[in-house]
Structures are given as C-alpha cells and as structure tokens.
Design an enzyme around this catalytic site. Structure first.
Site, mmCIF file in Angstrom:
data_model
loop_
_atom_site.group_PDB
_atom_site.id
_atom_site.type_symbol
_atom_site.label_atom_id
_atom_site.label_comp_id
_atom_site.label_asym_id
_atom_site.label_seq_id
_atom_site.Cartn_x
_atom_site.Cartn_y
_atom_site.Cartn_z
ATOM 1 N N SER A 1 -0.419 -27.419 19.167
ATOM 2 C CA SER A 1 -0.701 -28.603 19.990
ATOM 3 C C SER A 1 0.429 -28.845 20.996
ATOM 4 O O SER A 1 1.540 -28.360 20.813
ATOM 5 C CB SER A 1 -0.859 -29.828 19.094
ATOM 6 O OG SER A 1 0.403 -30.188 18.550
ATOM 7 N N GLY B 1 6.688 -0.331 3.025
ATOM 8 C CA GLY B 1 5.964 0.894 2.716
ATOM 9 C C GLY B 1 4.457 0.738 2.633
ATOM 10 O O GLY B 1 3.719 1.581 3.124
ATOM 11 N N GLY C 1 8.987 4.837 -4.507
ATOM 12 C CA GLY C 1 8.870 3.379 -4.428
ATOM 13 C C GLY C 1 8.126 2.986 -3.171
ATOM 14 O O GLY C 1 7.191 3.672 -2.747
ATOM 15 N N HIS D 1 17.086 4.587 6.129
ATOM 16 C CA HIS D 1 18.049 3.534 6.467
ATOM 17 C C HIS D 1 19.412 4.221 6.507
ATOM 18 O O HIS D 1 19.717 5.046 5.646
ATOM 19 C CB HIS D 1 17.989 2.434 5.394
ATOM 20 C CG HIS D 1 18.946 1.295 5.609
ATOM 21 N ND1 HIS D 1 19.255 0.785 6.855
ATOM 22 C CD2 HIS D 1 19.644 0.545 4.721
ATOM 23 C CE1 HIS D 1 20.097 -0.226 6.717
ATOM 24 N NE2 HIS D 1 20.363 -0.383 5.433
ATOM 25 N N MET E 1 21.629 2.027 -3.062
ATOM 26 C CA MET E 1 22.776 2.082 -3.971
ATOM 27 C C MET E 1 22.696 3.272 -4.944
ATOM 28 O O MET E 1 23.696 3.643 -5.542
ATOM 29 C CB MET E 1 22.910 0.769 -4.756
ATOM 30 C CG MET E 1 23.351 -0.403 -3.906
ATOM 31 S SD MET E 1 24.954 -0.148 -3.098
ATOM 32 C CE MET E 1 24.504 -0.165 -1.382
ATOM 33 N N ARG F 1 11.970 11.318 -11.803
ATOM 34 C CA ARG F 1 12.360 11.704 -13.156
ATOM 35 C C ARG F 1 11.133 11.813 -14.052
ATOM 36 O O ARG F 1 10.278 10.919 -14.060
ATOM 37 C CB ARG F 1 13.379 10.706 -13.711
ATOM 38 C CG ARG F 1 14.760 10.924 -13.082
ATOM 39 C CD ARG F 1 15.709 9.835 -13.431
ATOM 40 N NE ARG F 1 15.310 8.576 -12.793
ATOM 41 C CZ ARG F 1 16.107 7.532 -12.658
ATOM 42 N NH1 ARG F 1 17.340 7.555 -13.125
ATOM 43 N NH2 ARG F 1 15.675 6.436 -12.072
HETATM 44 P P1 NAD Z 1 12.272 1.200 -3.859
HETATM 45 O O1 NAD Z 1 13.218 0.351 -4.617
HETATM 46 O O2 NAD Z 1 10.944 0.655 -3.523
HETATM 47 O O3 NAD Z 1 11.953 2.544 -4.617
HETATM 48 C C1 NAD Z 1 12.890 3.474 -4.959
HETATM 49 C C2 NAD Z 1 12.309 4.482 -5.930
HETATM 50 O O4 NAD Z 1 13.338 5.396 -6.223
HETATM 51 C C3 NAD Z 1 11.878 3.909 -7.275
HETATM 52 O O5 NAD Z 1 10.543 3.496 -7.281
HETATM 53 C C4 NAD Z 1 12.065 5.098 -8.138
HETATM 54 O O6 NAD Z 1 10.946 5.963 -7.996
HETATM 55 C C5 NAD Z 1 13.251 5.831 -7.554
HETATM 56 N N1 NAD Z 1 14.575 5.628 -8.191
HETATM 57 C C6 NAD Z 1 15.206 4.449 -8.431
HETATM 58 N N2 NAD Z 1 16.420 4.647 -8.962
HETATM 59 C C7 NAD Z 1 16.563 5.993 -9.059
HETATM 60 C C8 NAD Z 1 17.607 6.833 -9.504
HETATM 61 N N3 NAD Z 1 18.741 6.330 -9.978
HETATM 62 N N4 NAD Z 1 17.410 8.168 -9.437
HETATM 63 C C9 NAD Z 1 16.277 8.691 -8.958
HETATM 64 N N5 NAD Z 1 15.255 7.941 -8.507
HETATM 65 C C10 NAD Z 1 15.401 6.623 -8.562
HETATM 66 O O7 NAD Z 1 13.045 1.688 -2.538
HETATM 67 P P2 NAD Z 1 12.617 1.487 -1.016
HETATM 68 O O8 NAD Z 1 12.611 0.036 -0.710
HETATM 69 O O9 NAD Z 1 11.423 2.309 -0.715
HETATM 70 O O10 NAD Z 1 13.908 2.095 -0.281
HETATM 71 C C11 NAD Z 1 14.073 3.471 -0.056
HETATM 72 C C12 NAD Z 1 14.808 3.649 1.265
HETATM 73 O O11 NAD Z 1 13.989 3.179 2.319
HETATM 74 C C13 NAD Z 1 16.111 2.856 1.347
HETATM 75 O O12 NAD Z 1 17.042 3.620 2.072
HETATM 76 C C14 NAD Z 1 15.704 1.623 2.139
HETATM 77 O O13 NAD Z 1 16.773 1.016 2.814
HETATM 78 C C15 NAD Z 1 14.713 2.238 3.106
HETATM 79 N N6 NAD Z 1 13.762 1.308 3.712
HETATM 80 C C16 NAD Z 1 13.016 0.485 2.937
HETATM 81 C C17 NAD Z 1 12.083 -0.363 3.520
HETATM 82 C C18 NAD Z 1 11.204 -1.250 2.659
HETATM 83 O O14 NAD Z 1 10.371 -1.935 3.227
HETATM 84 N N7 NAD Z 1 11.286 -1.286 1.341
HETATM 85 C C19 NAD Z 1 11.920 -0.371 4.914
HETATM 86 C C20 NAD Z 1 12.677 0.527 5.691
HETATM 87 C C21 NAD Z 1 13.588 1.364 5.067
#
Ligand code: NAD
Ligand code: MG
Length: 340
Positions: free
Chosen positions: A250, A132, A25, A106, A83, A47
């Site tokens: 301003s 990202g 993601g 995180h 989650m 997956r």
């Molecule tokens: P996201 O929701 O963008 O992507 C998660 C990806 O995980 C999905 O695209 C999919 O490929 C996969 N996925 C989803 N459910 C799944 C499952 N049940 N089993 C296997 N794969 C699955 O997530 P994100 O926002 O990149 O977050 C990932 C981590 O990064 C989290 O811990 C988040 O807190 C942390 N984080 C995110 C950001 C941000 O800007 N989004 C910034 C800092 C830290």
C-alpha cells in the site's frame, strides 16, 4: 563481470569424466543427482553404514568410502561440512590422482589456509547461490540456480573450463555462472549470511516481535506481522527488486518504509556491518569458528538452543501447525546433521 551461459561451455573439458562427490547432504545430493542426470560417471563418497550411504543408494547412485571413491576420479567435489573438510581431505588426498581437479562449493578452507592441495591439482570453486534442494528441484524443472565459479590453482591450464563444465552439469549455466575469486566468494558469502540473510534477518524479526509483545500486543498477532508476512515481501524482492515490492504494497506502507526504515537500520547498524566484515577479512571470524568447532561446539549449542527456546518459536510452531502445506517443499533440503 564475466557471466557465462550454455554457449560458453567447452564440451571437451569434462567429457566422460569420473566425478567423486564427497558427502551426501544438502549440496552433495543435489550435485551428485544432477551430474548423473547430465551424463557424468558419478560415485558418491560416504561412510558405509551411514545415512548418506543409504540415501545415495536409494537414489540409485554408486557409493564408496571417501578414500576409495576418489581413486581414479578426474574431479573430486568436496561437499562435506566446511569444518569436516580438512580431515576428509587428509584421508583421501593420498588416493587422489596427482592431476585431479579438486572442487569446492564454498572457498572457506582454501581461502583461510585450512587445506593446501598439492601443486599438480586444479583447485576450483562452483558455488550455487541457493540451498541444495533448490539446486535439484530447479534442475528437474529445466531451470538452474545461478552459480559463482572461481579458480585458485590452474595446474592443467584448463581449470576454468572444468569449473564451467561442472557448473553446467548441475544446471548452473541456465541461471548464469558468474566469475569470482575464492577470496571474494568466501568473504561475501560469510558477510551475507551473517549480516543480512541469516543473522541480520532473524534478529530483525525477533527484535520486531519482542517490541510488539513487550508493548502488550498479542504474540500471535506479532508473529504474523513480523515473521509470517516476511515471505510475501521477500518473494516480491526476489522477483522484481525494491520497485516490485512498492508496486504491490500500500501507499501507506511505502511511506512508512521511506520515513522509518532508515531510522531502524541507521548509520550505527552500517558501522557494525563494517565491523562484521572486518572480522571476516582479517580472519577473526574464521579462527573463532574453527576453535569453537575444535572444542565440540559448546557455545554454538547453547546459543542455538536459546534461539529455539524463544517465545517466537513456540508461538510460531502452534500457528504453523494449522498450515500443513508450509512444510512440504523446503523440508526436502533440510541440512542433515548426521554423519555419512
Ligand atoms: P551438509 O551438512 O548438508 O552435508 C554434509 C554431508 O557430509 C552429510 O550429510 C554427510 O553425508 C557428510 N559428512 C558429514 N560429516 C562427515 C565427515 N566427518 N566425513 C565424511 N562425510 C561427512 O553440508 P552442505 O550444507 O551441503 O555443505 C557442503 C558444502 O557446500 C560446504 O562447503 C558449504 O559451505 C557449501 N554450500 C552449502 C550451501 C547450502 O545451502 N547448504 C550453499 C552453498 C554452498
Ligand atoms: Mg553461505
């Protein structure tokens, strides 16, 4: 405070490492592509048949089911949604090397006890302070989003060097890597997004919009004033702090800011910020979010829909459609709700 840069990186710490990135993601895609460009042996755990698989393959990366991807990996980056992480960890843990490093972006699941990795594993955190798409874009431009790093478990005696090596691999040392703890990263990150960045900023905008519309002003004018122009101010703050903003707005705006800002965000707002922080610190927020998720997100979906149905969204959509250039950059990093 420890702030690390390129010169602090131990090139041996992750030399030739095989890194499994679980999830493709927002963060997963950026980390996987940056690490591969930095010369690491990267496999993406997604997956088969899912969108993440198709996307990672199209990006030229090697893919495997999560439980297969972790086999033999020196480091496993847990980048599926917070989650989903406990379930994914249960599914892959048995196939991980007993001495692998487990990395998070995180600290939520480790800090709140939702994942307890075995003692032999290093448990580390590298959290970019940006979405990202920016982590990827800045890397490609030779820049880097600053990162936080932390160690929760140092089994190898080398966990900190591995975290810094990973942060370097995604470009973080260019912006600077700051040392923190899982507790501090988790609690400040949640507080920031709740009180200031996401929750606080959007409520401020919506309440300002409503105040003007209720007083009889045109919604379009209220939208430009309270939502559209916010970016100009945020850019100034980002580049040069409050001083730079005052250099560009301003004198009248500065006087209004100095005399009226504290009337809106007053001591009672500060008191509620402390309550929000308390909920984070004592685990109330985490419990509530985990329960809501377990129930299938009924309240979450209702409240999100109410946000989307607000007049500021319909007015905004119409006005933004005239400005096609607005969409181009940030849509690339859109959070994907689809499963991998
Ligand atoms: P996201 O929701 O963008 O992507 C998660 C990806 O995980 C999905 O695209 C999919 O490929 C996969 N996925 C989803 N459910 C799944 C499952 N049940 N089993 C296997 N794969 C699955 O997530 P994100 O926002 O990149 O977050 C990932 C981590 O990064 C989290 O811990 C988040 O807190 C942390 N984080 C995110 C950001 C941000 O800007 N989004 C910034 C800092 C830290
Ligand atoms: Mg956050």
């Amino acid at each position: 405070m420890n702030l690390y840069t390129e010169k602090d990186v131990d090139p041996q710490a992750l030399k030739g490492a095989r890194i499994a990135v679980l999830g493709y993601g927002s963060q997963g895609r950026a980390h996987a592509l940056n690490l591969a460009d930095s010369g690491f042996d990267v496999v993406v755990g997604v997956r088969e048949g899912g969108k993440g698989w198709a996307k990672a393959t199209a990006d030229g990366l090697q893919c495997a089911e999560p439980a297969e991807a972790v086999r033999g990996a020196d480091l496993v980056a847990m980048l599926v949604p917070d989650m989903a992480q406990p379930e994914v960890f249960s599914a892959v843990a048995g196939n991980m090397r007993a001495d692998a490093a487990l990395l998070f972006a995180h600290g939520f699941n480790v800090h709140y006890g939702q994942i307890t990795p075995p003692e032999g594993m290093d448990v580390i955190l590298v959290a970019p302070k940006g979405p990202g798409d920016l982590v990827r874009r800045q890397y490609e431009q030779g820049r880097g989003v600053p990162c936080l790093m932390a160690v929760a478990q140092d089994a190898s005696g080398n966990a900190s060097a591995k975290a810094l090596g990973y942060a370097h691999g995604i470009g973080g040392t260019r912006g600077g890597v700051m040392e923190t703890t899982f507790k501090e990263e988790t609690e400040t990150d949640l507080f920031g997004e709740q009180a200031v960045l996401c929750g606080g900023a959007t409520e401020l905008v919506v309440r300002g919009f409503e105040t003007l519309v209720d007083a009889g002003y045109q919604p379009e004018v209220a939208y430009f004033e309270c939502m559209h122009e916010l970016k100009l101010i945020v850019d100034l703050l980002h580049e040069g702090g409050i001083r730079k903003m005052h250099e560009f707005i301003s004198e009248t705006a500065t006087y209004g800011d100095l005399t009226r800002g504290k009337r809106v965000i007053d001591e009672s707002a500060a008191e509620r910020m402390r309550e929000v922080l308390q909920d984070i610190q004592d685990g109330t927020f985490a419990r509530q979010w985990i329960d809501e998720n377990a129930k299938g997100l009924p309240e979450y979906k209702k409240m999100l829909q109410a946000d989307f149905d607000h007049q500021i969204e319909t007015v905004g959509e119409r006005l933004r459609s005239r400005m096609s250039w607005l969409h181009e950059e940030s849509d690339k990093g859109k959070k994907s709700s689809e499963a991998a």
